[in-house]
Design a protein around this motif. Structure first.
Motif, PDB file in Angstrom:
ATOM      1  N   CYS A  23       0.862  -1.177  -0.218  1.00 45.08           N
ATOM      2  CA  CYS A  23      -0.004  -0.202  -0.161  1.00 45.08           C
ATOM      3  C   CYS A  23       0.678   1.288  -0.128  1.00 45.08           C
ATOM      4  CB  CYS A  23      -0.831  -0.047   1.045  1.00 45.08           C
ATOM      5  SG  CYS A  23      -2.288  -1.414   0.971  1.00 45.08           S
ATOM      6  N   ILE A  24       1.980   1.388   0.718  1.00 46.02           N
ATOM      7  CA  ILE A  24       2.837   2.461   0.745  1.00 46.02           C
ATOM      8  C   ILE A  24       3.457   2.604  -0.702  1.00 46.02           C
ATOM      9  CG2 ILE A  24       5.087   3.399   1.450  1.00 46.02           C
ATOM     10  CD1 ILE A  24       4.716   2.077   4.088  1.00 46.02           C
ATOM     11  N   LEU A  25       3.857   1.522  -1.358  1.00 42.43           N
ATOM     12  CA  LEU A  25       4.269   1.552  -2.723  1.00 42.43           C
ATOM     13  C   LEU A  25       3.121   2.208  -3.740  1.00 42.43           C
ATOM     14  CD1 LEU A  25       6.614  -1.448  -2.793  1.00 42.43           C
ATOM     15  CD2 LEU A  25       7.298   0.724  -3.127  1.00 42.43           C
ATOM     16  N   LEU A  27       0.755   4.198  -2.963  1.00 42.94           N
ATOM     17  CA  LEU A  27       0.639   5.879  -2.636  1.00 42.94           C
ATOM     18  C   LEU A  27       1.851   6.382  -3.289  1.00 42.94           C
ATOM     19  CD1 LEU A  27      -0.841   5.477   0.927  1.00 42.94           C
ATOM     20  CD2 LEU A  27      -2.003   6.083  -1.233  1.00 42.94           C
ATOM     21  N   LYS A  28       2.969   5.852  -3.325  1.00 51.27           N
ATOM     22  CA  LYS A  28       4.141   6.419  -3.985  1.00 51.27           C
ATOM     23  C   LYS A  28       3.992   6.378  -5.385  1.00 51.27           C
ATOM     24  CE  LYS A  28       8.457   6.196  -5.854  1.00 51.27           C
ATOM     25  NZ  LYS A  28       7.669   7.330  -6.808  1.00 51.27           N
ATOM     26  N   VAL A  29       3.314   5.528  -6.169  1.00 46.58           N
ATOM     27  CA  VAL A  29       2.983   5.620  -7.419  1.00 46.58           C
ATOM     28  C   VAL A  29       2.007   6.525  -7.768  1.00 46.58           C
ATOM     29  CG1 VAL A  29       2.465   4.524  -9.753  1.00 46.58           C
ATOM     30  CG2 VAL A  29       3.793   3.260  -7.961  1.00 46.58           C
ATOM     31  N   VAL A  30       0.990   6.341  -6.930  1.00 46.60           N
ATOM     32  CA  VAL A  30      -0.092   7.535  -7.124  1.00 46.60           C
ATOM     33  C   VAL A  30       0.439   9.047  -6.866  1.00 46.60           C
ATOM     34  CG1 VAL A  30      -2.414   8.308  -6.063  1.00 46.60           C
ATOM     35  CG2 VAL A  30      -1.922   5.881  -6.591  1.00 46.60           C
ATOM     36  N   ALA A  31       1.270   9.270  -6.115  1.00 42.72           N
ATOM     37  CA  ALA A  31       1.768  10.577  -6.015  1.00 42.72           C
ATOM     38  C   ALA A  31       2.326  11.320  -7.167  1.00 42.72           C
ATOM     39  CB  ALA A  31       2.644  10.618  -4.618  1.00 42.72           C
ATOM     40  N   MET A  32       2.833  10.306  -8.162  1.00 47.72           N
ATOM     41  CA  MET A  32       3.527  10.883  -9.256  1.00 47.72           C
ATOM     42  C   MET A  32       2.599  11.671 -10.279  1.00 47.72           C
ATOM     43  SD  MET A  32       6.341   9.701  -8.589  1.00 47.72           S
ATOM     44  CE  MET A  32       7.567  10.119 -10.199  1.00 47.72           C
ATOM     45  N   ALA A  33       1.300  11.564 -10.152  1.00 44.75           N
ATOM     46  CA  ALA A  33       0.393  12.099 -11.083  1.00 44.75           C
ATOM     47  C   ALA A  33       0.318  13.470 -10.569  1.00 44.75           C
ATOM     48  CB  ALA A  33      -1.010  11.519 -11.039  1.00 44.75           C
ATOM     49  N   PRO A  34       0.043  13.933  -9.382  1.00 43.92           N
ATOM     50  CA  PRO A  34       0.135  15.307  -9.263  1.00 43.92           C
ATOM     51  C   PRO A  34       1.527  15.985  -9.213  1.00 43.92           C
ATOM     52  CG  PRO A  34      -0.530  14.010  -7.170  1.00 43.92           C
ATOM     53  CD  PRO A  34      -0.433  13.105  -8.246  1.00 43.92           C
ATOM     54  N   LEU A  35       2.658  15.038  -8.838  1.00 45.51           N
ATOM     55  CA  LEU A  35       3.891  15.762  -9.185  1.00 45.51           C
ATOM     56  C   LEU A  35       4.179  15.918 -10.490  1.00 45.51           C
ATOM     57  CD1 LEU A  35       6.566  15.725  -7.121  1.00 45.51           C
ATOM     58  CD2 LEU A  35       7.339  13.735  -7.993  1.00 45.51           C
ATOM     59  N   THR A  36       3.617  15.398 -11.447  1.00 44.20           N
ATOM     60  CA  THR A  36       3.759  15.527 -13.023  1.00 44.20           C
ATOM     61  C   THR A  36       2.839  16.973 -13.484  1.00 44.20           C
ATOM     62  OG1 THR A  36       3.874  13.214 -13.324  1.00 44.20           O
ATOM     63  CG2 THR A  36       3.470  14.670 -15.185  1.00 44.20           C
ATOM     64  N   ALA A  37       1.703  16.933 -12.531  1.00 42.86           N
ATOM     65  CA  ALA A  37       0.739  18.021 -12.633  1.00 42.86           C
ATOM     66  C   ALA A  37       1.527  19.567 -12.395  1.00 42.86           C
ATOM     67  CB  ALA A  37      -0.637  17.895 -12.167  1.00 42.86           C
TER      68      ALA A  37
ATOM     69  N   LEU C  76      -1.608   1.919 -17.497  1.00 49.15           N
ATOM     70  CA  LEU C  76      -0.305   1.129 -16.867  1.00 49.15           C
ATOM     71  C   LEU C  76      -0.070   1.997 -15.430  1.00 49.15           C
ATOM     72  CD1 LEU C  76       2.006   0.046 -19.841  1.00 49.15           C
ATOM     73  CD2 LEU C  76      -0.064  -0.782 -19.193  1.00 49.15           C
ATOM     74  N   GLU C  77      -0.407   3.283 -15.389  1.00 54.88           N
ATOM     75  CA  GLU C  77       0.001   4.163 -14.195  1.00 54.88           C
ATOM     76  C   GLU C  77      -1.027   3.987 -13.385  1.00 54.88           C
ATOM     77  OE1 GLU C  77       2.461   7.563 -16.767  1.00 54.88           O
ATOM     78  OE2 GLU C  77       0.422   8.056 -15.834  1.00 54.88           O
ATOM     79  N   ASN C  78      -2.117   3.508 -13.363  1.00 54.37           N
ATOM     80  CA  ASN C  78      -3.231   3.418 -12.564  1.00 54.37           C
ATOM     81  C   ASN C  78      -3.944   2.050 -12.268  1.00 54.37           C
ATOM     82  OD1 ASN C  78      -3.976   6.433 -11.912  1.00 54.37           O
ATOM     83  ND2 ASN C  78      -3.707   6.357 -14.044  1.00 54.37           N
ATOM     84  N   ILE C  79      -3.997   1.298 -13.339  1.00 56.03           N
ATOM     85  CA  ILE C  79      -4.703  -0.104 -13.033  1.00 56.03           C
ATOM     86  C   ILE C  79      -3.866  -0.984 -12.237  1.00 56.03           C
ATOM     87  CG2 ILE C  79      -5.737  -2.198 -14.427  1.00 56.03           C
ATOM     88  CD1 ILE C  79      -6.923  -0.008 -16.296  1.00 56.03           C
ATOM     89  N   PRO C  80      -2.695  -1.528 -12.577  1.00 52.78           N
ATOM     90  CA  PRO C  80      -1.913  -2.179 -11.721  1.00 52.78           C
ATOM     91  C   PRO C  80      -1.992  -1.876 -10.331  1.00 52.78           C
ATOM     92  CG  PRO C  80      -0.826  -1.920 -13.685  1.00 52.78           C
ATOM     93  CD  PRO C  80      -1.673  -1.118 -13.398  1.00 52.78           C
ATOM     94  N   VAL C  81      -1.713  -0.676  -9.906  1.00 48.33           N
ATOM     95  CA  VAL C  81      -1.670  -0.167  -8.427  1.00 48.33           C
ATOM     96  C   VAL C  81      -3.289  -0.350  -7.751  1.00 48.33           C
ATOM     97  CG1 VAL C  81       0.443   1.388  -8.389  1.00 48.33           C
ATOM     98  CG2 VAL C  81      -1.909   2.310  -9.121  1.00 48.33           C
ATOM     99  N   PHE C  82      -4.166  -0.129  -8.628  1.00 50.88           N
ATOM    100  CA  PHE C  82      -5.480  -0.334  -8.111  1.00 50.88           C
ATOM    101  C   PHE C  82      -5.759  -1.916  -7.761  1.00 50.88           C
ATOM    102  CE2 PHE C  82      -9.867  -1.723  -9.072  1.00 50.88           C
ATOM    103  CZ  PHE C  82     -10.537  -1.097  -7.971  1.00 50.88           C
ATOM    104  N   LEU C  83      -5.152  -2.577  -8.509  1.00 55.40           N
ATOM    105  CA  LEU C  83      -5.494  -4.145  -8.331  1.00 55.40           C
ATOM    106  C   LEU C  83      -4.656  -4.572  -6.931  1.00 55.40           C
ATOM    107  CD1 LEU C  83      -5.497  -5.377 -11.920  1.00 55.40           C
ATOM    108  CD2 LEU C  83      -7.450  -5.223 -10.258  1.00 55.40           C
TER     109      LEU C  83
END
Lengths: 151, 151, 151
Positions: A23-25, A27-37, C76-83
Motif C-alpha cells: 500500500c505504501i508503494l 501511494l508512492k506511485v499514485v503521488a507521481m500524477a500530482p507531481l507531474t501536474a 498502466l500508471e493506474n490499473i496495476p496499483v488499483f489491483l
C-alpha cells in the motif's frame, strides 16, 4: 496443509508486511500524477491541445516534466514485478525479520530514486544506487521463489 | 469450502505453476534494465544530463536504445495484466495440463517477442505473432474467468 | 482464523467482486493494443522500420497514435496499483455494497478516461474528472488498508 493455508491469511505477519508495504508503494506511485501536474503547470508544458488551451498555449515538452515522467515509468518497470516476486517470496516461508528488511530496503530505495531523479536532482551514482538496491531485492526474491516452486 | 481454500495454497499444483512462471516473467522484465543500459553505453545515448556527463557528451536518443525501451514498455502493457488474468483463471478450477500449457505459451511468446524486437531484429510478422500468441492467452483467461465469476 | 481464511476464497462475495472487475480491467487494457493498431494503419504511422516497410513508408509519429499510447500508459500508471490496493482493501473486511460501488466507479471511470482521451476527444475537464475519480478510489483503498495493516 494447514500451514500452507495460513500463509495467505491476514493473521499471518508476513502477509501483513506484504500488504502494508504494498500500500505504501501504491501511494508512492499514485503521488507521481500530482507531481507531474505541478511540473506541467509550472513550466506550462502540456501534452494535449485540450490541456494547453487552459493556458492559451500550444502543447510542448519541458525537461523537468519529462524527468518526472521517466521517474514514473521507472516505477512501473520495477514496482509491479516486485509485488509479484515478493508475493511468491513470502510463500517460501522466509524469516519475518529478513523479509521485513527486504521490503524496507525496496520501499526506501524506490522513494529515494524518485527524490534524486525528479525532485532534487543529485549527480550519479545516487540514482543508480537507489535503482540497483531495489533491483537486487526483486531479483533475489524471484530467484529464491523460482528455486522453491520448481521443486 | 475446503476445495476453494486449497486453491491458493502452495500445496496446490496450479498455484505453484502460477508462482513459477510468474517469477520467470518477473526476471524477464528485470533483465530489460541491463539490456537498455548495454545499448545506452554502446551508442553513448543517455536520457539525462547527469548520466551523459560520464561520457562527456549531451543527452541524445538512439534507435537501438528506443527499440529496447519499446520492448520493455510492451512487457509492461502485457505481463501485469496476464498475472491478474491468470490468477483469476487458476481459481476457475481448470485442468492442470491445459493451464500449464497456457503459461508456457505466454512465457515463451513474451521472451521471443523481446528477442525479435530488441536483440536480433527479425522481419514481421515474427514480432506480431509472438505478441499475438501472448495476447490471445490473456484474453482467453480473462473471458473464461469473467464468465465463471459473473455467475 | 477461519474468518481470515475465508477472505481469499472464491466462495467469498468480496473476492468474486475483485476477480470480476479485475478481469474487466484486464480486457480493457488488452483492447488498447488493437486500438493503437487501428490508428497506426489509419494514419500510416509506424514506430519501427520493419513495420513501416509493409506500407512502403518510413517510421513516423501521428498525434492520434500518440493519444492512444498516452491513454494506454495512463492505464498502466493506474490499473496495476488499483489491483494491489483493492486486494489489500477487500482483506480489511469492508461492506460488500460499498466495495462493489468503489469497484464500479473505478472501472467506469477508467473506461470513460480512454473514451474521452483517445476515441472521441472531449474538452477538459472530462478527462481530468474520469482520471480523478479513479485516483480517489485507489488512494482511499490504499490509505484504509495501510491503517488496517499497520495495527
Amino acid at each position: 496443509m494447514a500451514q500452507a493455508l495460513e500463509i495467505l491469511s491476514t493473521e499471518n505477519e508476513l502477509f501483513r508486511v506484504y500488504l502494508f508495504y504494498g500500500c505504501i508503494l501504491v501511494l508512492k506511485v499514485v503521488a507521481m500524477a500530482p507531481l507531474t501536474a505541478i511540473q506541467r503547470f509550472k513550466h506550462k508544458a502540456f501534452a494535449n491541445p485540450e490541456d494547453a488551451v487552459v493556458a492559451k498555449i500550444k502543447p510542448k515538452t519541458h525537461e523537468n516534466v519529462e524527468r518526472v515522467r521517466r521517474a514514473h515509468l521507472n516505477d512501473l518497470e520495477n514496482i509491479p514485478v516486485f509485488l509479484v516476486a515478493s508475493l511468491a517470496y513470502i510463500l517460501t516461508n522466509p524469516s519475518i525479520w529478513f523479509t521485513t528488511m527486504l521490503f524496507r530496503i525496496f520501499t526506501i530505495s524506490r522513494i529515494l530514486h524518485t527524490l534524486v531523479y525528479a525532485v532534487v536532482v543529485i549527480p550519479q551514482p545516487a540514482r543508480f544506487l537507489a535503482f540497483f538496491a531495489a533491483q537486487i531485492v526483486t531479483t533475489y526474491m524471484a530467484i529464491q521463489s523460482l528455486i522453491y516452486f520448481a521443486k
